[in-house]
Design an enzyme around this catalytic site. Structure first.
Site, short mmCIF file in Angstrom:
data_model
loop_
_atom_site.label_atom_id
_atom_site.label_comp_id
_atom_site.label_asym_id
_atom_site.label_seq_id
_atom_site.Cartn_x
_atom_site.Cartn_y
_atom_site.Cartn_z
CD GLU A 1 -4.19 -5.57 3.78
OE1 GLU A 1 -5.01 -4.69 4.14
OE2 GLU A 1 -2.97 -5.47 3.95
CD GLU B 1 -3.19 -0.81 2.06
OE1 GLU B 1 -3.13 0.13 2.86
OE2 GLU B 1 -4.17 -1.56 1.97
C1 GBH Z 1 -5.03 -1.73 5.07
O1 GBH Z 1 -5.16 -0.38 4.79
C2 GBH Z 1 -3.68 -2.02 5.68
O2 GBH Z 1 -2.83 -2.67 4.77
C3 GBH Z 1 -3.78 -2.82 6.94
O3 GBH Z 1 -2.55 -2.78 7.61
C4 GBH Z 1 -4.92 -2.32 7.77
O4 GBH Z 1 -4.98 -2.89 9.04
C5 GBH Z 1 -6.18 -2.60 7.02
O5 GBH Z 1 -6.16 -2.09 5.74
C6 GBH Z 1 -7.45 -2.09 7.69
O6 GBH Z 1 -7.43 -0.72 7.76
O7 GBH Z 1 -8.18 7.55 8.95
O8 GBH Z 1 -9.98 8.21 7.54
O9 GBH Z 1 -7.76 9.02 7.09
C7 GBH Z 1 -6.34 -0.01 4.12
C8 GBH Z 1 -6.24 1.38 3.59
C9 GBH Z 1 -5.57 3.46 4.42
C10 GBH Z 1 -7.72 2.65 4.90
C11 GBH Z 1 -5.71 4.42 5.58
C12 GBH Z 1 -7.85 3.62 6.02
C13 GBH Z 1 -7.20 5.77 6.86
C14 GBH Z 1 -8.36 6.61 6.54
N1 GBH Z 1 -6.36 2.30 4.66
N2 GBH Z 1 -7.08 4.79 5.76
S1 GBH Z 1 -8.57 7.94 7.61
#
Ligand code: GBH
Length: 489
Positions: free
Chosen positions: A395, A207
């Site tokens: 994922e 990612e």
């Molecule tokens: C994945 O990210 C990761 O690879 C994994 O480690 C994680 O545990 C899993 O998904 C579940 O989240 O806080 O509103 O700004 C997924 C992509 C990027 C989604 C960061 C959430 C934060 C949004 N993620 N994003 S916010």
């Protein structure tokens, strides 16, 4: 022949009983009544040999933050900085997977998963980021891999899931510095060389779209920076360069035949309605909205629109770098949680993003909008646009409130709803010939959810962080059933 259910379970082992299993949730499934979907044709089935798996990442599950020579990563520093994670949560202990990995492999075995995606902590293997490797650090992964293989589970290893050695942040500004891209290639080549006698699949980086954007531009993930545009675009470039150099290093060092890919949370562009014009718009949006990562990796150049929009802040790069970045891959992994709806419009770029209206449903994480079609459109685009012939969903999963009921069990019917619907769309993709070879459910168990700490749970297994007890949720039952059928349930 008359075999009692108990005998039957004994003979073939509960992990593979599937539809005949006595549910841990008390409901015994009737012996005569076939689930509807099985009576029908092969409609709900996945291709033979489909690789069902689950996933975790080092900093999110391992704990043992200072054991056997591991040095701090940027996530140790960030989580220990006041105000950065919910309730000041850190990964110091987390699910203690470092010490409990054998028990966790048994959880996988009970689900019946064929494969497990885990990540390797760079600062365990190279405490100085580069230079002298630490055999004790690598040893944990040797033991984990052996344990998986002993239990018939194929290991898929991710080399970078966000836990950059702090020392590289201090020395080079982390991914802002080209030195980090080179250090990553060195670590990746070394680690693949050591593990590729038993690990056939490596993911370079997990990612870009999350750790670069949130860590270096928005500042809500480690290392918590908000770089100005030119420096930020250069950081993006050095991240994809790190990937490309790592692909080359792994090819040079790993056992012949080792397969290499990445796991990217690209923006999944879903046409608002499935008409040719919206599909065309969503296709172009996929290229443009992923220009800085997936598109340059696949096409070996930044799109004109990306460079034009960046203007004087565009990254500086050479042809040789673009060539490295687009080193051919054996497979493409996509992390898919949520859709981005796209419609056709008359603008120069030919598409418009349709924002989610306030009433759009989401899981307990506010960003996790429920759009099962993402699991169809994601792999379809990757196959159609870039010709990927081997695709993994690296994922997919969701957060739920996961409050144990009076009987101690977790009836996560919302997660069951989410998975059932998403998987229908994945099944649609495979039935149309989109070459998806496997699916890794995020996550095997609840764990450290980055800035959200331990508040949002994503596991198939509930973790009681006081006792470290793992309990399968209702969704684990569902997944076990799906795996046993190799089909929808
Ligand atoms: C994945 O990210 C990761 O690879 C994994 O480690 C994680 O545990 C899993 O998904 C579940 O989240 O806080 O509103 O700004 C997924 C992509 C990027 C989604 C960061 C959430 C934060 C949004 N993620 N994003 S916010």
């Amino acid at each position: 022949m008359k075999v009692s259910r108990r005998d039957f379970a004994k003979i073939i082992g509960t992990a593979t009983v599937g539809a005949s299993a006595v549910s841990a949730f008390g409901a015994e499934k009737g012996t005569n009544e076939q689930p509807l979907i099985q009576q029908q044709t092969s409609a709900g089935k996945f291709p033979n040999g489909f690789l069902w798996g689950s996933a975790t990442a080092s900093y999110q599950v391992e704990g043992a933050f200072d054991k056997d020579g591991r040095t701090p990563s940027i996530w140790d520093t960030f989580s220990k900085t006041p105000g950065k994670t919910v309730n000041g949560a850190t990964g110091d202990v987390s699910t203690d997977h470092y010490n409990r990995y054998k028990e966790d492999v048994q959880l996988m075995k009970n689900l019946g998963v064929k494969t497990y995606r885990f990540s390797i902590s760079w600062s365990r293997v190279f405490p100085d980021g580069t230079g002298k490797p630490n055999p004790k650090g690598l040893d944990f992964y040797n033991k984990l891999v052996d344990e998986l293989l002993k239990n018939g589970i194929q290991p898929f290893a991710t080399l970078y899931h966000w836990d950059l050695p702090q020392i590289l942040q201090d020395k080079y500004g982390g991914w802002e510095g080209r030195e980090t891209s080179e250090a990553f290639a060195n670590y990746a080549g070394y680690t693949a060389e050591k593990l590729s006698d038993r690990v056939n699949h490596f993911f370079t980086i997990n990612e870009f779209g999350a750790f670069v954007e949130l860590g270096y531009r928005i500042g809500i993930h480690a290392p918590g920076l908000t770089l100005p545009p030119a420096r930020f675009n250069q950081t993006r470039h050095h991240a994809v360069l790190g990937h490309g150099l790592a692909v080359q290093a792994i090819r040079a060092k790993a056992k012949k035949g080792t397969k290499i890919g990445l796991a990217e949370n690209m923006t999944i562009c879903v046409p608002v309605i499935e008409t040719p014009e919206h599909i065309k718009a969503a296709t172009e949006a996929t290229r443009q909205m992923n220009a800085q990562y997936m598109t340059v990796i696949q096409e070996g150049k930044y799109t004109d629109l990306y460079l034009k929009k960046a203007g004087k802040d565009a990254p500086k790069f050479t042809d040789a770098e673009l060539k490295a970045i687009s080193s051919p891959l054996d497979f493409v992994g996509i992390n898919i949680y949520t859709p981005q709806y796209i419609r056709a419009d008359g603008s120069e770029q030919g598409f418009a993003v349709v924002p989610h209206p306030p009433s759009f449903p989401h899981m307990i994480s506010p960003w996790l909008f429920v759009g099962p079609e993402a699991l169809y459109w994601g792999p379809r685009h990757v196959n159609k646009i870039w010709g990927a012939k081997e695709i993994y969903i690296t994922e997919n999963g969701c957060s739920s409130s996961d409050i144990p009921a009076a009987d101690g069990k977790v009836y996560d019917t919302d997660r069951v709803m989410y998975l059932r619907n998403y998987l229908m769309h994945l099944q649609r993709a495979t039935s149309e010939g989109v070459p998806v070879k496997g699916y890794f459910l995020w996550s095997l168990m609840d764990n450290f959810e980055w800035a959200d700490g331990y508040t949002n749970r994503f596991g198939l297994h509930y973790v009681d962080y006081k006792t470290q007890k793992r309990t399968p949720k209702l969704s684990a039952e569902l997944y076990r059933e799906i795996i046993a059928r190799n089909g929808l349930a």
